[in-house]
Design an enzyme around this catalytic site. Sequence first.
Site, short mmCIF file in Angstrom:
data_model
loop_
_atom_site.label_atom_id
_atom_site.label_comp_id
_atom_site.label_asym_id
_atom_site.label_seq_id
_atom_site.Cartn_x
_atom_site.Cartn_y
_atom_site.Cartn_z
CG HIS A 136 -4.30 -16.00 2.08
ND1 HIS A 136 -4.01 -14.79 2.68
CD2 HIS A 136 -4.79 -15.68 0.84
CE1 HIS A 136 -4.32 -13.81 1.86
NE2 HIS A 136 -4.77 -14.32 0.73
CG HIS A 209 -9.42 -13.31 0.93
ND1 HIS A 209 -9.81 -12.79 -0.28
CD2 HIS A 209 -8.08 -13.44 0.85
CE1 HIS A 209 -8.74 -12.64 -1.05
NE2 HIS A 209 -7.67 -13.02 -0.39
CD GLU A 344 -7.14 -9.82 1.35
OE1 GLU A 344 -6.28 -10.59 1.81
OE2 GLU A 344 -7.14 -9.48 0.15
C1 BGC Z 1 -3.52 -11.69 -2.10
C2 BGC Z 1 -3.48 -11.96 -3.57
C3 BGC Z 1 -4.06 -13.31 -3.80
C4 BGC Z 1 -5.46 -13.29 -3.27
C5 BGC Z 1 -6.23 -14.56 -3.47
C6 BGC Z 1 -4.92 -11.73 -1.66
O1 BGC Z 1 -4.99 -11.53 -0.28
O2 BGC Z 1 -2.90 -10.47 -1.78
O3 BGC Z 1 -2.18 -11.89 -4.07
O4 BGC Z 1 -4.04 -13.65 -5.14
O5 BGC Z 1 -5.44 -13.00 -1.92
O6 BGC Z 1 -5.52 -15.65 -3.35
#
Ligand code: BGC
Length: 379
Positions: A136, A209, A344
């Site tokens: 991310h 998210h 997402e």
């Molecule tokens: C990921 C997860 C992660 C979450 C929050 C998601 O986009 O795929 O593995 O734990 O985000 O961090």
Amino acid sequence: MRKSLPGAATLAALAVLSSCSSPKPEPPKTMKIRKQPFGQTKNGESVELYTLTNRNGVETSITNYGGRVVTLKVPDRAGKFADVVLGFDTLDGYLGNSPYFGALIGRYGNRIGKAKFTLDGKEYKLAANNGPNALHGGVLGFDKVVWNGEQGAGEEPSLKLNYLSKDGEEGYPGNLSVTVVYTLTDRNELKIDYAASTDKDTVLNLTNHSYFNLAGEGVGDILNHEIMINADRFTPIDSGLIPTGELRPVKGTPFDLTKPVAIGAHINDKDQQILFGKGYDHNFVLNGGGLALAARVVEPKSGRVMEVLTTQPGVQFYTGNFLDGSVQGKGGKAYPHRSAFCLETQHFPDSPNKPDFPSVVLKPGEKFESTTVYRFTAR
Ligand code: BGC
């Protein structure tokens, strides 16, 4: 809409106007959005909270800290409103231990294997903030920066956010100028338009998210929600949640969500992929083209329905497997295991290292554009 009666001063002004030959000014068509202070970051930057309300009373509030959707209030089949996104009442919550609640994610959403990639023959190293991998956008991703906010154009309420990610920020090449416009339409849709341009070749993967619970945030788990994902294939992962590169048919697996099924139906199956994800935490290869239906989720008790449409090739379906009740959300409520899901919309994880996946490279002179719509109805 209710109109207020004109006062004496207004009537006098109208009389003057009507005696002139110039045309009467049109009332503004753009729905106003409300702006309130939301606190300060640890560096003393002021942060705002913008509230958008549509003609049906659907309301969302969004902060320019990380472009986060803080609240989203939509009606059930009886017209009763609930806030369907997890989050916090104050900025402090978002500055603390927040698992990306409501956030804009970039420069590269999802994972990049071994926290590195090669572009134009040069290797770029990123922060390994998820085991050995990058997740991310890094330590200070787009979810943790203050965006410039202003009211968007158009008749429906919208918020335009801008951010300039500098060359080398979080290890990524090129000055990347990003614009995200959130619009709350009169069809009860939260529409997100993303645009970006760069001055050097770079990679990007932008998403939002938000964690949804259509019964209302903090109301139990999401295992009885029914989901449909318009995808005949998904990208299987290794134990570090990095795609293997395969596009695997969903048929005959817990990933066949092409027809509506309860999220909980196969979430504890002894399937290798489900075990790696600790539930669903996988990218689906969308069947669509253009702005197409990616997913539909129905919460049977309230009747709330959320449809996701996107121009993106993939969607990460994540079932809040890492939520464990330790985060205290709105009203001090704990958010337990699987008390929300995320959809997402995105390019596939680890695309910079997977030449066969759709390209995530953006070059100078090109404009990246994508649109995702979260549409709310009730049945
Ligand atoms: C990921 C997860 C992660 C979450 C929050 C998601 O986009 O795929 O593995 O734990 O985000 O961090």
